[in-house]
Design an enzyme around this catalytic site. Structure first.
Site, short mmCIF file in Angstrom:
data_model
loop_
_atom_site.label_atom_id
_atom_site.label_comp_id
_atom_site.label_asym_id
_atom_site.label_seq_id
_atom_site.Cartn_x
_atom_site.Cartn_y
_atom_site.Cartn_z
N GLU A 83 89.41 -32.15 -44.91
CA GLU A 83 90.51 -32.61 -44.27
C GLU A 83 89.87 -33.37 -42.93
O GLU A 83 89.33 -32.59 -42.11
CB GLU A 83 91.66 -31.90 -43.91
CG GLU A 83 92.69 -32.55 -42.87
CD GLU A 83 93.84 -31.74 -42.69
OE1 GLU A 83 94.90 -32.34 -41.84
OE2 GLU A 83 93.86 -30.60 -42.74
N LYS A 146 98.65 -38.34 -47.26
CA LYS A 146 99.51 -37.08 -46.80
C LYS A 146 100.90 -37.48 -47.00
O LYS A 146 101.33 -38.27 -46.10
CB LYS A 146 98.94 -36.43 -45.91
CG LYS A 146 99.60 -35.08 -45.81
CD LYS A 146 99.05 -34.18 -44.60
CE LYS A 146 99.79 -32.90 -44.40
NZ LYS A 146 99.20 -32.06 -43.27
N CYS A 197 95.66 -30.33 -46.45
CA CYS A 197 96.41 -29.17 -45.69
C CYS A 197 97.56 -28.36 -46.32
O CYS A 197 97.29 -27.98 -47.47
CB CYS A 197 96.76 -29.73 -44.35
SG CYS A 197 96.76 -28.30 -43.28
#
Length: 326
Positions: A83, A146, A197
């Site tokens: 990430e 995301k 994440c």
């Protein structure tokens, strides 16, 4: 109390049944792997205090390139960075993209966490925490944004009222959410569901059920947690998603725990917390049949477990000692 023994016995019997069912479900031999796919997981292990310092940008990028070029018996078909791997907007840097594309073996892809920015009509920027897949010709072959943002980390709830900023770089309310789970079809790889994440901690919200993938890719930066229980809990959540969905989970951390998990929850490759380096690993195949979680759904299983708990409590109360009468 004697009255509590039926409930205790029922609870222990249920746990024993679950344990036996799990043991019978797990096969002895390793899971077959996807032919022709070799993944290189890159964990650079950069201290979070150094990650966003301008003076460290070049050194961090060079470390990613050097680790990616480590010698191996088999050339990787995909090199995976974590990430927000680069401390700059990777997609908007032609020089960085060209340098990354140049290290790729023929036919290979680079998959990297890559924050990006888009310009609004008013001239301000919106920021997205995403992923991009790049081929050897410096062509973007897939991307993802995301959608489960971290409250107060990537956005501020009620940002118009609360005069605070986010913890992550970008400022209060700067990160925008993507549309939701999606399946990417990338050259040379099975269909994949990307997650950034802590998106991996949400059961039932990690894949597009209408376009089912064959594996899950989780890019993360657990350096925020330091050396605590956080990275281990995060990795345990990834194991749960693999078992629930019956498909492998590949996890690549900036630092934390990087590894490959097969559909039975077995870790087939791993690089531990605080370690820098690479892991070269095959990709396990997904299960050919649906798991109980897929067939019946998380809510139904939760209802059944809750019903069993209530029944056990009720049985304990019925079997309790009689109350004295006056």
């Amino acid at each position: 109390q004697p009255g509590g023994r039926p409930a205790l016995g029922a609870g222990l019997a249920l746990l024993a049944l679950i344990a036996v069912a799990g043991a019978l479900r797990q096969p002895g031999p390793p899971m077959p792997t996807v032919s022709g796919v070799r993944l290189r997981l890159v964990q650079p292990n950069i201290d979070q205090q150094l990650k966003w310092q301008d003076s460290e940008r070049v050194a961090i990028f060079r470390r990613l390139l050097e680790l990616s070029q480590a010698q191996a018996a088999l050339a990787p078909t995909a090199i995976v960075w974590p990430e927000a791997a680069t401390p700059f907007l990777f997609e908007q840097s032609p020089e960085a993209r060209a340098a990354a594309a140049a290290i790729l073996p023929p036919g290979a892809l680079l998959i990297t966490g890559a924050p990006r920015a888009t310009r609004r009509p008013d001239g301000a920027n919106d920021f997205w925490n995403g992923l991009v897949a790049l081929d050897r010709d410096d062509t973007v072959r897939g991307s993802y944004d995301k959608f489960h943002l971290v409250p107060f980390g990537e956005y501020v709830p009620l940002a118009d009222i609360l005069p605070i900023q986010t913890i992550a770089p970008g400022g209060g309310g700067a990160f925008r959410a993507g549309p939701g789970p999606r399946t990417l079809r990338l050259p040379g790889l099975p269909p994949v569901s990307p997650l950034i994440c802590y998106e991996v901690i949400f059961p039932g919200a990690v894949i597009d059920d209408a376009d089912r993938p064959e594996w899950i890719l989780n890019l993360t930066n657990d350096a925020w947690y330091g050396r605590s229980s956080g990275p281990y809990q995060h990795f345990a959540s990834a194991i749960m998603r693999a078992v629930e969905q019956g498909m492998p989970v590949v996890r690549v951390a900036q630092t934390g725990i990087s590894g490959v998990i097969d559909p039975y929850g077995r870790v087939t490759a791993r690089l531990g917390l605080g370690a820098g380096g690479v892991v070269d690993a095959a990709l396990p195949r997904a299960l050919p049949e649906a798991t109980p979680y897929q067939r019946f759904g998380g809510p139904l299983l939760a209802i059944l477990l809750a019903g069993g708990l209530v029944a056990g409590i009720a049985a304990g109360r019925r079997g309790g000692p009689a109350r004295p009468t006056l």
